[in-house]
Design a protein around this motif. Structure first.
Motif, PDB file in Angstrom:
ATOM      1  N   ASP A 153       0.574   2.570  -2.237  1.00 11.64           N
ATOM      2  CA  ASP A 153       1.211   1.893  -1.117  1.00 11.64           C
ATOM      3  C   ASP A 153       1.371   2.878   0.037  1.00 11.64           C
ATOM      4  O   ASP A 153       1.515   4.090  -0.160  1.00 11.64           O
ATOM      5  N   THR A 165       3.728   3.484   3.406  1.00  6.05           N
ATOM      6  CA  THR A 165       4.948   3.058   4.107  1.00  6.05           C
ATOM      7  C   THR A 165       5.181   3.818   5.411  1.00  6.05           C
ATOM      8  O   THR A 165       6.049   3.431   6.191  1.00  6.05           O
ATOM      9  N   GLN A 166       4.425   4.881   5.638  1.00  6.64           N
ATOM     10  CA  GLN A 166       4.609   5.674   6.848  1.00  6.64           C
ATOM     11  C   GLN A 166       3.279   5.858   7.569  1.00  6.64           C
ATOM     12  O   GLN A 166       2.304   6.308   6.963  1.00  6.64           O
ATOM     13  N   LYS A 200       2.185  -9.917   9.358  1.00  3.65           N
ATOM     14  CA  LYS A 200       2.434  -9.845   7.918  1.00  3.65           C
ATOM     15  C   LYS A 200       1.487 -10.794   7.180  1.00  3.65           C
ATOM     16  O   LYS A 200       1.059 -11.818   7.708  1.00  3.65           O
ATOM     17  N   THR A 259       3.419  -5.852   4.884  1.00  2.78           N
ATOM     18  CA  THR A 259       4.806  -6.287   4.720  1.00  2.78           C
ATOM     19  C   THR A 259       5.689  -5.586   5.751  1.00  2.78           C
ATOM     20  O   THR A 259       5.233  -4.732   6.516  1.00  2.78           O
ATOM     21  N   GLN A 262       7.789  -3.418   5.054  1.00  6.10           N
ATOM     22  CA  GLN A 262       7.933  -2.030   4.618  1.00  6.10           C
ATOM     23  C   GLN A 262       6.655  -1.202   4.815  1.00  6.10           C
ATOM     24  O   GLN A 262       6.669   0.008   4.652  1.00  6.10           O
ATOM     25  N   SER A 321       1.054  -2.784   0.907  1.00  2.91           N
ATOM     26  CA  SER A 321       1.037  -2.748  -0.552  1.00  2.91           C
ATOM     27  C   SER A 321      -0.171  -3.521  -1.057  1.00  2.91           C
ATOM     28  O   SER A 321      -0.891  -4.157  -0.281  1.00  2.91           O
TER      29      SER A 321
END
Length: 262
Positions: free
Chosen positions: A122, A124-125, A219, A240, A242, A245
């Protein structure tokens, strides 16, 4: 003296020496000079990297990846897909597997004999700069969007980024990314190889995610077709709140030849 059996695989032109180490410890992490020599395209077998397939409790196998410079590398997406194809050829797995790599566990599917889909980590940043994106998809990647990939000197311009003041110590891969009618066209300069490669799995994954952010980042579930100099690939992912994913790197993985290292 018994030689070391090896296999040569390529995933969209990204090529690797594969060694089965389930029963014999042929190569160790300290064997940098040997790995570098084997990957040399004039004095060795020639490859972008070397991969060891080993046993590991709780997993179908463990993948240990070395760059062409002989150093153990971060995650290699196309190398992972080729290792899955190699494991199936050895009879270690069937059409599904769960294996361990340097960035953690991975799942993979083989939907036909030469098309492997690998689940990536995943994300996330993502750093967004004035004219670039920077993110880690198992390996660090700098994404620059350009009008025409074919007009870029990938080695010269990639090396300028990879060895600039920010990235010189740890290094980064550099991806020049062009928007096409139905997806992306990507060319990559790879650290560790220190040259352009015909494909980079973690690189095209990073390019697809950066492209999604560039176009507004809605999204949902998406698939991005990718054209590299070694063939056609695709990235599937779920965007998402976040981050990203359920990221899957999809593409060809084929055995080229087998031999024995004296």
């Amino acid at each position: 003296m018994q030689g070391i059996p090896f296999y040569k695989y390529q995933g969209a032109g990204n090529d690797f020496i594969m060694v089965d180490q389930r029963d014999n410890q042929w190569i160790n992490r300290e064997d940098r000079e040997l790995v570098e020599k084997l990957c040399h395209r004039r004095f060795g077998i020639g490859a972008d990297g070397l991969i060891l397939l080993q046993n590991h409790p709780g997993f179908d196998f463990e993948m240990i990846y070395f760059n062409a410079d002989g150093r153990e590398g971060s995650m290699c997406g196309n190398g992972g897909r080729c290792t899955v194809a190699f494991a199936r050829q050895l009879g270690v797995i069937g059409d599904r597997c769960h294996f361990l790599a340097v960035d953690g566990p991975h799942d993979a599917n083989i939907n036909n004999p030469e098309w492997v889909e690998l689940k990536m980590i995943d994300v996330t940043q993502v750093e967004e700069g004035s004219n670039f994106y920077y993110l880690n998809t198992g390996s660090p990647h700098y994404i620059a969007f350009v009008d025409n990939v074919d007009q870029i000197d990938v080695v010269q311009e990639g090396r300028a980024v990879r060895y600039n003041a920010r990235f010189r110590a740890e290094g980064t891969n550099v991806n020049f990314t062009q928007l096409t009618a139905n997806g992306l066209k990507v060319a990559t300069y790879e650290r560790g190889v220190e040259d352009e490669t015909l494909a980079c799995g973690t690189g095209v994954t990073a390019a697809a995610l950066a492209y999604h952010l560039k176009r507004g980042g809605p999204k949902g579930a998406f698939e991005v077709p990718i054209q590299v100099k070694g063939g056609d690939m695709a990235i599937r992912f779920e965007a998402t709140a976040q981050g990203f994913s359920d990221v899957w790197l999809c593409g060809p993985a084929k055995m080229v030849f087998a031999g024995e290292i004296a």
